[in-house]
Design a protein around this motif. Structure first.
Motif, PDB file in Angstrom:
ATOM      1  N   GLU A  28       0.923  -1.251  -0.057  1.00  0.00           N
ATOM      2  CA  GLU A  28      -0.069  -0.060  -0.001  1.00  0.00           C
ATOM      3  C   GLU A  28       1.041   1.131  -0.087  1.00  0.00           C
ATOM      4  OE1 GLU A  28      -2.788  -0.261   3.291  1.00  0.00           O
ATOM      5  OE2 GLU A  28      -3.628  -1.936   2.550  1.00  0.00           O
ATOM      6  N   GLN A  29       2.045   1.176   0.661  1.00  0.00           N
ATOM      7  CA  GLN A  29       2.882   2.203   1.020  1.00  0.00           C
ATOM      8  C   GLN A  29       3.769   2.420  -0.187  1.00  0.00           C
ATOM      9  OE1 GLN A  29       4.401   2.485   4.854  1.00  0.00           O
ATOM     10  NE2 GLN A  29       2.626   1.938   5.791  1.00  0.00           N
ATOM     11  N   ARG A  30       3.687   1.650  -1.303  1.00  0.00           N
ATOM     12  CA  ARG A  30       4.453   1.342  -2.390  1.00  0.00           C
ATOM     13  C   ARG A  30       6.076   1.379  -2.053  1.00  0.00           C
ATOM     14  NH1 ARG A  30       0.439   5.502  -3.635  1.00  0.00           N
ATOM     15  NH2 ARG A  30      -0.617   4.520  -5.366  1.00  0.00           N
ATOM     16  N   LYS A  31       6.479   0.467  -0.870  1.00  0.00           N
ATOM     17  CA  LYS A  31       7.744   0.265  -0.513  1.00  0.00           C
ATOM     18  C   LYS A  31       8.162  -1.221  -1.263  1.00  0.00           C
ATOM     19  CE  LYS A  31       7.331   3.035   3.548  1.00  0.00           C
ATOM     20  NZ  LYS A  31       7.903   4.234   2.897  1.00  0.00           N
ATOM     21  N   LEU A  32       7.438  -1.858  -1.662  1.00  0.00           N
ATOM     22  CA  LEU A  32       7.999  -3.187  -2.097  1.00  0.00           C
ATOM     23  C   LEU A  32       8.081  -3.293  -3.678  1.00  0.00           C
ATOM     24  CD1 LEU A  32       8.654  -5.670  -0.352  1.00  0.00           C
ATOM     25  CD2 LEU A  32       6.072  -6.372  -0.889  1.00  0.00           C
ATOM     26  N   PHE A  33       9.165  -3.532  -4.357  1.00  0.00           N
ATOM     27  CA  PHE A  33       9.635  -3.666  -5.505  1.00  0.00           C
ATOM     28  C   PHE A  33       9.934  -4.873  -6.144  1.00  0.00           C
ATOM     29  CE2 PHE A  33       9.642   0.493  -4.399  1.00  0.00           C
ATOM     30  CZ  PHE A  33       9.235   1.531  -5.376  1.00  0.00           C
ATOM     31  N   ILE A  34       9.454  -5.389  -7.364  1.00  0.00           N
ATOM     32  CA  ILE A  34       9.739  -6.588  -8.083  1.00  0.00           C
ATOM     33  C   ILE A  34      10.717  -6.443  -9.224  1.00  0.00           C
ATOM     34  CG2 ILE A  34       7.638  -7.107  -9.178  1.00  0.00           C
ATOM     35  CD1 ILE A  34       8.421 -10.221  -8.179  1.00  0.00           C
ATOM     36  N   LEU A  35      11.749  -7.088  -9.557  1.00  0.00           N
ATOM     37  CA  LEU A  35      12.333  -7.136 -10.601  1.00  0.00           C
ATOM     38  C   LEU A  35      12.151  -8.616 -11.274  1.00  0.00           C
ATOM     39  CD1 LEU A  35      14.566  -5.751 -12.413  1.00  0.00           C
ATOM     40  CD2 LEU A  35      16.287  -7.175 -11.203  1.00  0.00           C
ATOM     41  N   ASP A  36      11.215  -8.778 -12.215  1.00  0.00           N
ATOM     42  CA  ASP A  36      10.475  -9.857 -12.574  1.00  0.00           C
ATOM     43  C   ASP A  36      11.051 -10.486 -13.778  1.00  0.00           C
ATOM     44  OD1 ASP A  36       8.858 -12.066 -12.916  1.00  0.00           O
ATOM     45  OD2 ASP A  36       7.308 -11.046 -12.566  1.00  0.00           O
ATOM     46  N   LEU A  65      12.201  -0.669  -0.093  1.00  0.00           N
ATOM     47  CA  LEU A  65      12.485   0.862  -0.451  1.00  0.00           C
ATOM     48  C   LEU A  65      12.681   1.262   1.206  1.00  0.00           C
ATOM     49  CD1 LEU A  65      12.901   3.312  -2.082  1.00  0.00           C
ATOM     50  CD2 LEU A  65      10.418   4.095  -1.763  1.00  0.00           C
ATOM     51  N   THR A  66      13.919   1.369   1.486  1.00  0.00           N
ATOM     52  CA  THR A  66      14.287   1.850   2.764  1.00  0.00           C
ATOM     53  C   THR A  66      13.802   3.460   3.201  1.00  0.00           C
ATOM     54  OG1 THR A  66      16.483   2.566   2.206  1.00  0.00           O
ATOM     55  CG2 THR A  66      15.932   0.214   3.091  1.00  0.00           C
ATOM     56  N   PRO A  67      13.815   3.806   4.481  1.00  0.00           N
ATOM     57  CA  PRO A  67      13.476   5.143   4.607  1.00  0.00           C
ATOM     58  C   PRO A  67      14.671   6.295   4.049  1.00  0.00           C
ATOM     59  CG  PRO A  67      13.215   3.732   6.486  1.00  0.00           C
ATOM     60  CD  PRO A  67      13.701   2.926   5.590  1.00  0.00           C
ATOM     61  N   ASP A  68      15.715   5.979   3.860  1.00  0.00           N
ATOM     62  CA  ASP A  68      16.597   6.714   3.306  1.00  0.00           C
ATOM     63  C   ASP A  68      16.596   6.635   1.652  1.00  0.00           C
ATOM     64  OD1 ASP A  68      17.856   4.195   2.941  1.00  0.00           O
ATOM     65  OD2 ASP A  68      19.823   4.731   3.794  1.00  0.00           O
ATOM     66  N   GLY A  69      15.822   5.965   1.091  1.00  0.00           N
ATOM     67  CA  GLY A  69      15.449   5.996  -0.314  1.00  0.00           C
ATOM     68  C   GLY A  69      16.319   5.127  -1.231  1.00  0.00           C
ATOM     69  N   ALA A  70      16.921   3.975  -0.395  1.00  0.00           N
ATOM     70  CA  ALA A  70      17.542   2.890  -0.985  1.00  0.00           C
ATOM     71  C   ALA A  70      17.033   1.791  -1.290  1.00  0.00           C
ATOM     72  CB  ALA A  70      19.002   2.524  -0.219  1.00  0.00           C
ATOM     73  N   LEU A  71      17.190   0.997  -2.622  1.00  0.00           N
ATOM     74  CA  LEU A  71      16.398  -0.265  -2.462  1.00  0.00           C
ATOM     75  C   LEU A  71      17.068  -1.442  -1.955  1.00  0.00           C
ATOM     76  CD1 LEU A  71      14.933   0.037  -6.078  1.00  0.00           C
ATOM     77  CD2 LEU A  71      13.654   0.005  -4.176  1.00  0.00           C
ATOM     78  N   ARG A  72      16.750  -2.045  -1.017  1.00  0.00           N
ATOM     79  CA  ARG A  72      17.382  -3.324  -0.515  1.00  0.00           C
ATOM     80  C   ARG A  72      16.909  -4.592  -0.993  1.00  0.00           C
ATOM     81  NH1 ARG A  72      16.784  -5.964   4.726  1.00  0.00           N
ATOM     82  NH2 ARG A  72      15.417  -4.637   5.343  1.00  0.00           N
ATOM     83  N   PRO A  73      17.657  -5.311  -1.583  1.00  0.00           N
ATOM     84  CA  PRO A  73      17.270  -6.524  -2.122  1.00  0.00           C
ATOM     85  C   PRO A  73      16.663  -7.359  -0.729  1.00  0.00           C
ATOM     86  CG  PRO A  73      19.781  -6.648  -2.261  1.00  0.00           C
ATOM     87  CD  PRO A  73      19.118  -5.301  -1.694  1.00  0.00           C
ATOM     88  N   LEU A  74      15.681  -8.215  -0.927  1.00  0.00           N
ATOM     89  CA  LEU A  74      15.288  -9.035   0.254  1.00  0.00           C
ATOM     90  C   LEU A  74      15.435 -10.429  -0.028  1.00  0.00           C
ATOM     91  CD1 LEU A  74      11.705  -7.202   0.743  1.00  0.00           C
ATOM     92  CD2 LEU A  74      13.744  -6.792   2.126  1.00  0.00           C
ATOM     93  N   ALA A  75      15.171 -10.951  -1.402  1.00  0.00           N
ATOM     94  CA  ALA A  75      14.870 -12.159  -1.483  1.00  0.00           C
ATOM     95  C   ALA A  75      14.979 -12.229  -3.120  1.00  0.00           C
ATOM     96  CB  ALA A  75      13.831 -12.783  -1.031  1.00  0.00           C
ATOM     97  N   GLU A 233      12.141   8.797  -5.130  1.00  0.00           N
ATOM     98  CA  GLU A 233      12.505  10.094  -5.388  1.00  0.00           C
ATOM     99  C   GLU A 233      13.669  10.367  -6.234  1.00  0.00           C
ATOM    100  OE1 GLU A 233      11.440  13.450  -5.093  1.00  0.00           O
ATOM    101  OE2 GLU A 233       9.517  12.300  -5.035  1.00  0.00           O
ATOM    102  N   ASP A 234      14.536   9.524  -5.872  1.00  0.00           N
ATOM    103  CA  ASP A 234      16.014   9.744  -6.429  1.00  0.00           C
ATOM    104  C   ASP A 234      16.004   8.618  -7.520  1.00  0.00           C
ATOM    105  OD1 ASP A 234      18.483  10.115  -7.252  1.00  0.00           O
ATOM    106  OD2 ASP A 234      19.423   9.004  -5.627  1.00  0.00           O
ATOM    107  N   TYR A 235      15.166   9.209  -8.801  1.00  0.00           N
ATOM    108  CA  TYR A 235      15.113   8.573 -10.012  1.00  0.00           C
ATOM    109  C   TYR A 235      15.434   9.298 -11.134  1.00  0.00           C
ATOM    110  CZ  TYR A 235      13.294   4.867 -13.446  1.00  0.00           C
ATOM    111  OH  TYR A 235      13.008   3.904 -14.352  1.00  0.00           O
TER     112      TYR A 235
END
Ligand SMILES: [Fe+2]
Length: 239
Positions: A28-36, A65-75, A233-235
């Motif tokens: 919902e908060q658009r913090k989860l991203f997938i590279l599919d 998407l971490t609070p500092d705007g970085a994309l952290r790989p989860l799995a 934001e940083d895109y």
């Protein structure tokens, strides 16, 4: 029929996020991203693996998407379809502090990077910038007067493309050429390219801002400048 379901479950994702937030909240908060790269690569895995000295999987990679705007790989989920009488193989890899887990995580990341750089060159670069422009260049030169305002507008953007594409056909994407000998799909590189064109290319969604919205990189917001807000934001590409 092998199960199409992903092994990337809500529990697994929540464990990786550190229990700070539920999966549905992260979505919902658009913090989860997938590279599919699952659906695109899976149909090619069996035949690519027949080529000596290479391999391939389908992959799905989740990022937070971490609070500092970085994309952290989860799995990372790697999938191999049924092959040589063996059933489908599918496994999830996650960041780890232990030696074996750490190496497996690094190897899984290496696979995803190979998929991503292959996709970048075959699809984002060759297909979506060079290849799809060519019909417009030919049509514009054949059908429009050189004084037509649309022709005048487009002409500078057409500079060098036909020449570059001709050179690419000669020594980059040709059979046995640089692309086929450097990327893991080997002789199936161009077939993946046309498969991606069939599945993904949509005239009405290629330009900004529709491309950003389609990929979940932006969403409509009438109060924001240009009527949309970026999810990251940083895109620079979007900016
Ligand atoms: Fe280029």
């Amino acid at each position: 029929m092998d199960p199409p379901e992903s092994l990337l479950t809500a529990e697994l994702i929540e464990a990786q996020i550190g229990g700070l937030i539920k999966v549905h909240e992260a979505i919902e908060q658009r913090k989860l991203f997938i590279l599919d790269y699952h659906d695109l690569l899976l149909p090619f895995v069996s035949k690519v693996r027949e080529i000596e000295g290479t391999t391939l999987y389908g992959s799905r990679t989740l990022f937070f998407l971490t609070p500092d705007g970085a994309l952290r790989p989860l799995a990372i989920e790697l999938t191999r379809p049924p092959i040589d009488g063996k059933t489908q193989w599918k496994q999830v890899f996650t960041p780890s502090d232990h030696s074996t887990g750490l190496w497996l995580w690094m190897l899984a990341k290496a696979h995803v990077l190979a998929h991503d750089s292959g996709y970048h060159q075959l699809v984002s670069h060759w297909l979506r910038t060079h290849c799809v422009t060519e019909p417009y260049i030919i049509a514009a030169n054949r059908q429009l007067s050189v004084m037509h305002p649309i022709f005048r507008l487009l002409h500078p953007h057409f500079r060098n493309t036909m020449e570059m594409n001709a050179l690419a056909r000669e020594s980059l994407i040709n059979a046995g050429g640089t692309i086929e000998s450097s990327f893991s799909p080997g002789k199936y590189a161009m077939e993946i390219c046309s498969f991606a064109y069939d599945k993904l290319w949509r005239f009405d969604l290629e330009a900004l801002p529709n491309d950003l919205i389609r990929r979940g990189m932006a969403f409509e917001d009438p109060t924001a400048p240009h009527g949309l807000k970026l999810t990251i934001e940083d895109y620079p590409f979007a900016k």
